[in-house]
Design a protein around this motif. Structure first.
Motif, PDB file in Angstrom:
ATOM      1  N   GLY A 135      24.649 -17.589 -35.221  1.00 36.88           N
ATOM      2  CA  GLY A 135      24.792 -16.397 -36.041  1.00 36.88           C
ATOM      3  C   GLY A 135      24.146 -16.453 -37.409  1.00 36.88           C
ATOM      4  O   GLY A 135      24.529 -15.704 -38.298  1.00 36.88           O
ATOM      5  N   PHE A 136      23.158 -17.316 -37.570  1.00 31.67           N
ATOM      6  CA  PHE A 136      22.453 -17.405 -38.845  1.00 31.67           C
ATOM      7  C   PHE A 136      21.096 -16.735 -38.739  1.00 31.67           C
ATOM      8  O   PHE A 136      20.446 -16.795 -37.697  1.00 31.67           O
ATOM      9  CB  PHE A 136      22.245 -18.869 -39.258  1.00 31.67           C
ATOM     10  N   ASP A 137      20.682 -16.095 -39.816  1.00 34.46           N
ATOM     11  CA  ASP A 137      19.332 -15.554 -39.936  1.00 34.46           C
ATOM     12  C   ASP A 137      18.558 -16.475 -40.862  1.00 34.46           C
ATOM     13  O   ASP A 137      18.956 -16.671 -42.019  1.00 34.46           O
ATOM     14  CB  ASP A 137      19.357 -14.143 -40.533  1.00 34.46           C
ATOM     15  N   VAL A 138      17.475 -17.042 -40.367  1.00 34.96           N
ATOM     16  CA  VAL A 138      16.675 -17.957 -41.185  1.00 34.96           C
ATOM     17  C   VAL A 138      15.924 -17.140 -42.223  1.00 34.96           C
ATOM     18  O   VAL A 138      15.162 -16.239 -41.895  1.00 34.96           O
ATOM     19  CB  VAL A 138      15.702 -18.782 -40.318  1.00 34.96           C
ATOM     20  N   GLY A 139      16.178 -17.449 -43.493  1.00 37.77           N
ATOM     21  CA  GLY A 139      15.558 -16.712 -44.579  1.00 37.77           C
ATOM     22  C   GLY A 139      14.359 -17.413 -45.183  1.00 37.77           C
ATOM     23  O   GLY A 139      13.465 -16.783 -45.716  1.00 37.77           O
ATOM     24  N   ASP A 140      14.344 -18.748 -45.064  1.00 37.74           N
ATOM     25  CA  ASP A 140      13.233 -19.491 -45.655  1.00 37.74           C
ATOM     26  C   ASP A 140      13.090 -20.828 -44.956  1.00 37.74           C
ATOM     27  O   ASP A 140      14.065 -21.409 -44.478  1.00 37.74           O
ATOM     28  CB  ASP A 140      13.472 -19.713 -47.151  1.00 37.74           C
ATOM     29  N   LEU A 141      11.873 -21.296 -44.898  1.00 38.28           N
ATOM     30  CA  LEU A 141      11.540 -22.590 -44.310  1.00 38.28           C
ATOM     31  C   LEU A 141      10.457 -23.194 -45.180  1.00 38.28           C
ATOM     32  O   LEU A 141       9.464 -22.527 -45.478  1.00 38.28           O
ATOM     33  CB  LEU A 141      11.036 -22.388 -42.882  1.00 38.28           C
ATOM     34  N   ARG A 142      10.671 -24.415 -45.620  1.00 35.58           N
ATOM     35  CA  ARG A 142       9.675 -25.095 -46.451  1.00 35.58           C
ATOM     36  C   ARG A 142       9.396 -26.473 -45.882  1.00 35.58           C
ATOM     37  O   ARG A 142      10.292 -27.135 -45.365  1.00 35.58           O
ATOM     38  CB  ARG A 142      10.169 -25.261 -47.891  1.00 35.58           C
ATOM     39  N   GLU A 143       8.170 -26.910 -45.997  1.00 33.95           N
ATOM     40  CA  GLU A 143       7.771 -28.251 -45.594  1.00 33.95           C
ATOM     41  C   GLU A 143       7.356 -28.979 -46.863  1.00 33.95           C
ATOM     42  O   GLU A 143       6.292 -28.728 -47.415  1.00 33.95           O
ATOM     43  CB  GLU A 143       6.640 -28.187 -44.579  1.00 33.95           C
ATOM     44  N   ALA A 144       8.229 -29.857 -47.317  1.00 39.77           N
ATOM     45  CA  ALA A 144       8.034 -30.500 -48.613  1.00 39.77           C
ATOM     46  C   ALA A 144       7.071 -31.680 -48.521  1.00 39.77           C
ATOM     47  O   ALA A 144       7.142 -32.494 -47.607  1.00 39.77           O
ATOM     48  CB  ALA A 144       9.375 -30.974 -49.155  1.00 39.77           C
ATOM     49  N   THR A 145       6.195 -31.727 -49.500  1.00 37.82           N
ATOM     50  CA  THR A 145       5.279 -32.860 -49.663  1.00 37.82           C
ATOM     51  C   THR A 145       5.362 -33.327 -51.117  1.00 37.82           C
ATOM     52  O   THR A 145       5.626 -32.529 -52.016  1.00 37.82           O
ATOM     53  CB  THR A 145       3.824 -32.456 -49.349  1.00 37.82           C
ATOM     54  N   PRO A 146       5.157 -34.612 -51.347  1.00 35.68           N
ATOM     55  CA  PRO A 146       5.209 -35.095 -52.724  1.00 35.68           C
ATOM     56  C   PRO A 146       3.989 -34.637 -53.517  1.00 35.68           C
ATOM     57  O   PRO A 146       2.960 -34.278 -52.952  1.00 35.68           O
ATOM     58  CB  PRO A 146       5.219 -36.617 -52.570  1.00 35.68           C
TER      59      PRO A 146
ATOM     60  N   ARG B 105      25.466 -18.545 -47.392  1.00 34.03           N
ATOM     61  CA  ARG B 105      24.173 -19.208 -47.196  1.00 34.03           C
ATOM     62  C   ARG B 105      24.366 -20.673 -46.843  1.00 34.03           C
ATOM     63  O   ARG B 105      25.223 -21.350 -47.382  1.00 34.03           O
ATOM     64  CB  ARG B 105      23.321 -19.089 -48.449  1.00 34.03           C
ATOM     65  N   LEU B 106      23.523 -21.124 -45.954  1.00 40.17           N
ATOM     66  CA  LEU B 106      23.473 -22.520 -45.556  1.00 40.17           C
ATOM     67  C   LEU B 106      22.074 -23.020 -45.890  1.00 40.17           C
ATOM     68  O   LEU B 106      21.080 -22.442 -45.439  1.00 40.17           O
ATOM     69  CB  LEU B 106      23.737 -22.660 -44.054  1.00 40.17           C
ATOM     70  N   VAL B 107      21.994 -24.043 -46.703  1.00 38.45           N
ATOM     71  CA  VAL B 107      20.708 -24.636 -47.071  1.00 38.45           C
ATOM     72  C   VAL B 107      20.805 -26.120 -46.767  1.00 38.45           C
ATOM     73  O   VAL B 107      21.755 -26.780 -47.181  1.00 38.45           O
ATOM     74  CB  VAL B 107      20.389 -24.411 -48.569  1.00 38.45           C
ATOM     75  N   PHE B 108      19.843 -26.632 -46.022  1.00 36.21           N
ATOM     76  CA  PHE B 108      19.863 -28.054 -45.689  1.00 36.21           C
ATOM     77  C   PHE B 108      18.446 -28.580 -45.516  1.00 36.21           C
ATOM     78  O   PHE B 108      17.502 -27.817 -45.354  1.00 36.21           O
ATOM     79  CB  PHE B 108      20.705 -28.325 -44.436  1.00 36.21           C
TER      80      PHE B 108
ATOM     81  N   LEU C 210      11.760 -31.224 -44.155  1.00 40.09           N
ATOM     82  CA  LEU C 210      11.853 -29.844 -43.705  1.00 40.09           C
ATOM     83  C   LEU C 210      13.086 -29.250 -44.364  1.00 40.09           C
ATOM     84  O   LEU C 210      14.177 -29.823 -44.270  1.00 40.09           O
ATOM     85  CB  LEU C 210      12.009 -29.800 -42.185  1.00 40.09           C
ATOM     86  N   LEU C 211      12.915 -28.145 -45.066  1.00 40.48           N
ATOM     87  CA  LEU C 211      14.030 -27.473 -45.725  1.00 40.48           C
ATOM     88  C   LEU C 211      14.216 -26.100 -45.094  1.00 40.48           C
ATOM     89  O   LEU C 211      13.250 -25.357 -44.908  1.00 40.48           O
ATOM     90  CB  LEU C 211      13.738 -27.302 -47.219  1.00 40.48           C
ATOM     91  N   LEU C 212      15.459 -25.797 -44.762  1.00 42.85           N
ATOM     92  CA  LEU C 212      15.774 -24.513 -44.145  1.00 42.85           C
ATOM     93  C   LEU C 212      16.878 -23.824 -44.934  1.00 42.85           C
ATOM     94  O   LEU C 212      17.834 -24.480 -45.360  1.00 42.85           O
ATOM     95  CB  LEU C 212      16.248 -24.703 -42.707  1.00 42.85           C
ATOM     96  N   ALA C 213      16.737 -22.532 -45.120  1.00 49.38           N
ATOM     97  CA  ALA C 213      17.775 -21.718 -45.755  1.00 49.38           C
ATOM     98  C   ALA C 213      18.084 -20.582 -44.795  1.00 49.38           C
ATOM     99  O   ALA C 213      17.182 -19.903 -44.310  1.00 49.38           O
ATOM    100  CB  ALA C 213      17.292 -21.169 -47.090  1.00 49.38           C
ATOM    101  N   ALA C 214      19.365 -20.420 -44.500  1.00 50.92           N
ATOM    102  CA  ALA C 214      19.772 -19.390 -43.554  1.00 50.92           C
ATOM    103  C   ALA C 214      21.014 -18.682 -44.071  1.00 50.92           C
ATOM    104  O   ALA C 214      21.855 -19.291 -44.734  1.00 50.92           O
ATOM    105  CB  ALA C 214      20.052 -20.007 -42.190  1.00 50.92           C
ATOM    106  N   GLY C 215      21.108 -17.419 -43.771  1.00 49.76           N
ATOM    107  CA  GLY C 215      22.273 -16.642 -44.148  1.00 49.76           C
ATOM    108  C   GLY C 215      23.100 -16.322 -42.925  1.00 49.76           C
ATOM    109  O   GLY C 215      22.562 -16.102 -41.841  1.00 49.76           O
ATOM    110  N   LYS C 216      24.397 -16.321 -43.105  1.00 48.79           N
ATOM    111  CA  LYS C 216      25.277 -15.949 -41.999  1.00 48.79           C
ATOM    112  C   LYS C 216      25.232 -14.442 -41.846  1.00 48.79           C
ATOM    113  O   LYS C 216      25.471 -13.696 -42.792  1.00 48.79           O
ATOM    114  CB  LYS C 216      26.702 -16.409 -42.274  1.00 48.79           C
ATOM    115  N   ALA C 217      24.899 -14.019 -40.649  1.00 51.44           N
ATOM    116  CA  ALA C 217      24.838 -12.587 -40.385  1.00 51.44           C
ATOM    117  C   ALA C 217      26.235 -12.000 -40.476  1.00 51.44           C
ATOM    118  O   ALA C 217      27.217 -12.651 -40.160  1.00 51.44           O
ATOM    119  CB  ALA C 217      24.246 -12.344 -38.997  1.00 51.44           C
ATOM    120  N   SER C 218      26.309 -10.771 -40.948  1.00 51.19           N
ATOM    121  CA  SER C 218      27.622 -10.128 -41.009  1.00 51.19           C
ATOM    122  C   SER C 218      28.032  -9.717 -39.604  1.00 51.19           C
ATOM    123  O   SER C 218      27.189  -9.445 -38.762  1.00 51.19           O
ATOM    124  CB  SER C 218      27.582  -8.919 -41.933  1.00 51.19           C
ATOM    125  N   PRO C 219      29.331  -9.675 -39.356  1.00 48.58           N
ATOM    126  CA  PRO C 219      29.776  -9.239 -38.024  1.00 48.58           C
ATOM    127  C   PRO C 219      29.260  -7.832 -37.743  1.00 48.58           C
ATOM    128  O   PRO C 219      29.137  -7.019 -38.655  1.00 48.58           O
ATOM    129  CB  PRO C 219      31.301  -9.245 -38.123  1.00 48.58           C
TER     130      PRO C 219
END
Length: 102
Positions: free
Chosen positions: A51-62, A23-26, A83-92
């Motif tokens: 090769g990433f599948d986006v699993g979640d997207l959030r728009e953060a507010t205070p 997983r890649l979260v940034f 903007l927060l994104l979470a993505a998983g690396k797809a399997s080959p």
């Protein structure tokens, strides 16, 4: 990450470094605030190209517990700050199965 001019090599390296299903979260400043960097779609397409599948997207507010002045709180609640994104690396891809006739 939003200040990096060319993210292609960054995401290519991340894709090589992560194991399948890793997983890649940034987070980055929201494009609505920066205006001159990338759009949400560009981040999404960049992830897909590497090769990433986006699993979640959030728009953060205070929230009110972090900003006590109601007037100061109104704008960041209407326009996301991060903007927060979470993505998983797809399997080959699995090799194709060859059916054998009996």
């Amino acid at each position: 990450m939003h200040w990096v001019e060319d993210l292609e090599p960054v995401f290519a390296r991340l894709a090589r470094a992560l194991r399948p299903h890793g997983r890649l979260v940034f987070s980055v400043e929201h494009p609505a605030l920066t205006g001159y960097q990338r759009t949400i779609e560009q981040y999404f397409q960049l992830l897909r190209r590497h090769g990433f599948d986006v699993g979640d997207l959030r728009e953060a507010t205070p929230c009110a517990e972090h900003i006590s002045d109601a007037a100061e709180l109104r704008r960041p609640q209407r326009v996301p700050v991060m903007l927060l994104l979470a993505a998983g690396k797809a399997s080959p891809a699995s090799p194709p199965q060859i059916s054998r006739k009996p």
